[in-house]
Scaffold this active site. Structure first.
Site, short mmCIF file in Angstrom:
data_model
loop_
_atom_site.label_atom_id
_atom_site.label_comp_id
_atom_site.label_asym_id
_atom_site.label_seq_id
_atom_site.Cartn_x
_atom_site.Cartn_y
_atom_site.Cartn_z
N ARG A 218 16.59 1.50 5.58
CA ARG A 218 15.67 0.24 7.19
C ARG A 218 17.94 0.00 7.84
O ARG A 218 17.23 0.32 9.01
CB ARG A 218 15.94 -1.57 6.45
CG ARG A 218 16.03 -1.91 7.74
CD ARG A 218 15.06 -3.63 6.22
NE ARG A 218 14.01 -2.99 6.13
CZ ARG A 218 12.90 -4.18 6.81
NH1 ARG A 218 13.31 -4.65 8.38
NH2 ARG A 218 11.37 -4.68 6.44
N MET B 76 9.86 -7.22 16.37
CA MET B 76 9.90 -7.85 15.45
C MET B 76 9.80 -7.12 14.13
O MET B 76 9.23 -7.29 13.47
CB MET B 76 7.66 -7.78 15.48
CG MET B 76 6.61 -8.56 16.21
SD MET B 76 7.28 -10.30 16.71
CE MET B 76 5.66 -10.74 15.60
N ARG B 77 11.18 -7.47 13.79
CA ARG B 77 11.20 -6.32 12.46
C ARG B 77 12.71 -7.40 12.03
O ARG B 77 13.60 -8.28 12.93
CB ARG B 77 11.80 -5.40 12.92
CG ARG B 77 11.44 -4.02 13.98
CD ARG B 77 10.67 -3.27 13.07
NE ARG B 77 11.67 -2.67 11.45
CZ ARG B 77 11.16 -2.10 10.70
NH1 ARG B 77 9.76 -2.11 9.80
NH2 ARG B 77 12.05 -1.75 10.27
N GLY C 208 6.98 -8.59 25.94
CA GLY C 208 8.36 -8.02 26.86
C GLY C 208 8.75 -9.71 27.90
O GLY C 208 9.30 -9.85 29.10
N SER C 209 8.09 -10.98 27.86
CA SER C 209 7.95 -11.51 29.48
C SER C 209 9.33 -12.29 28.69
O SER C 209 9.98 -12.96 30.23
CB SER C 209 6.48 -12.47 28.79
OG SER C 209 7.25 -13.53 27.79
N GLU D 224 10.15 -21.06 27.05
CA GLU D 224 11.55 -20.12 26.54
C GLU D 224 11.90 -19.43 27.56
O GLU D 224 12.75 -19.58 27.90
CB GLU D 224 10.50 -19.38 26.15
CG GLU D 224 9.69 -19.99 24.60
CD GLU D 224 9.03 -18.74 23.76
OE1 GLU D 224 10.29 -17.15 23.35
OE2 GLU D 224 7.95 -18.88 22.90
N ASN E 22 18.16 -15.13 18.93
CA ASN E 22 16.56 -14.87 18.44
C ASN E 22 15.92 -16.39 19.71
O ASN E 22 16.30 -16.95 19.43
CB ASN E 22 16.47 -14.49 17.52
CG ASN E 22 15.02 -14.64 17.15
OD1 ASN E 22 14.53 -13.88 17.63
ND2 ASN E 22 14.71 -15.21 16.10
N ASP F 83 15.01 -15.89 10.55
CA ASP F 83 14.52 -17.62 11.58
C ASP F 83 15.78 -19.08 11.01
O ASP F 83 15.27 -19.70 12.04
CB ASP F 83 14.12 -17.74 11.47
CG ASP F 83 12.58 -16.94 12.34
OD1 ASP F 83 13.14 -16.49 13.09
OD2 ASP F 83 11.40 -16.95 11.95
N HIS G 142 13.01 -18.54 18.83
CA HIS G 142 11.32 -18.51 17.86
C HIS G 142 10.43 -19.58 18.89
O HIS G 142 11.19 -20.86 18.74
CB HIS G 142 12.43 -18.83 17.12
CG HIS G 142 11.40 -19.13 15.87
ND1 HIS G 142 9.98 -17.89 14.91
CD2 HIS G 142 10.57 -20.44 15.37
CE1 HIS G 142 9.37 -18.94 14.22
NE2 HIS G 142 9.43 -20.14 14.86
C1 GRF Z 1 7.90 -15.07 22.01
O1 GRF Z 1 6.81 -16.60 21.41
C2 GRF Z 1 9.20 -14.99 21.16
O2 GRF Z 1 9.68 -16.58 20.75
C3 GRF Z 1 8.77 -14.87 19.66
O3 GRF Z 1 7.91 -13.75 20.20
C4 GRF Z 1 7.37 -14.04 21.43
C5 GRF Z 1 6.96 -12.85 22.28
O4 GRF Z 1 7.06 -12.71 23.53
N1 GRF Z 1 9.86 -14.27 19.22
P1 GRF Z 1 7.10 -11.64 25.02
O5 GRF Z 1 7.67 -10.45 23.89
O6 GRF Z 1 8.95 -12.68 25.15
O7 GRF Z 1 6.26 -12.13 25.60
#
Ligand code: GRF
Length: 207
Positions: free
Chosen positions: A66, A91-92, A13-14, A175, A108, A146, A110
């Protein structure tokens, strides 16, 4: 579009934190209305609760399909009047119920310059491929993994002695700057989507 954000996570969750920080220091005029993780053990849930946010787990397990999980997410987001959903390490794959409930309203982030290196381990893929520049992409979510219209990209150089982890750390810093900026662009409006293109300039045809 209303300025209430729903943030979907699966892990640390950063990026969630970066969005929360931006809403609190004036860079982003928005409210984080809800954080949802599909995993109870996601560190980001604790992080969100420490920040005083409502944070819940809606596990992807135990549903008949799903789509049923997706519908549960829609119910939670709608119940908080969320206008824009932000995937932040979620991650889904996002299915039709969620996409249809939030048309052009799911973002999203990436860790590569899409369409290069979609999917898992984008930073390691970039190093192994030998590209000299990688970066960050914020895009709308569509059924294609993506693959949706790109709102914003930022470059990050790949150094000769980079490992996937070293590059990932620098990309992550980028990011954290890029995601709040992209959310602001989307919330501020005045954009349109033509085909695959997210465009902010005035429409020449109607000018
Ligand atoms: C990040 O690198 C994001 O781009 C990818 O997953 C990672 C998530 O990191 N989709 P965080 O959980 O936000 O720290």
């Amino acid at each position: 579009m209303n300025r209430r954000l729903g943030i979907l996570i699966s892990g640390r969750g950063s990026n969630l934190q970066a969005l929360v920080d931006a809403t609190r220091d004036g860079r982003l005029d928005a409210t984080v209305a809800l954080v949802i993780s599909n995993r109870e053990d996601a560190a980001g849930l604790e992080r969100a609760r420490r920040a005083g946010l409502e944070a819940i787990c809606v596990s992807h397990r135990g549903w008949p399909s799903r789509d049923d999980h997706d519908r549960a997410l829609v119910r939670e987001l709608r119940a908080r009047d969320v206008g824009l959903a932000c995937l932040a390490g979620y991650m889904r794959l996002v299915g039709a119920p969620l996409l249809e409930a939030f048309p052009n309203a799911i973002l999203n982030i990436h860790p590569s310059l899409l369409p290069a290196f979609p999917g898992f381990d984008a930073q390691r893929q970039a190093v192994e491929h030998g590209v000299k520049v990688s970066g960050v992409t914020v895009h709308f979510v569509t059924p294609e993994l993506d693959g949706g219209p790109i709102v914003l990209q930022r470059t990050v150089p790949v150094l000769d002695d980079d490992t996937g982890d070293a590059l990932a750390a620098r990309i992550l810093e980028e990011e954290h700057r890029a995601y709040p900026e992209a959310v602001k662009i989307v919330l501020d409006g005045g954009w349109r989507i033509e085909g695959r293109r997210f465009l902010r300039s005035p429409n020449v045809a109607s000018a």
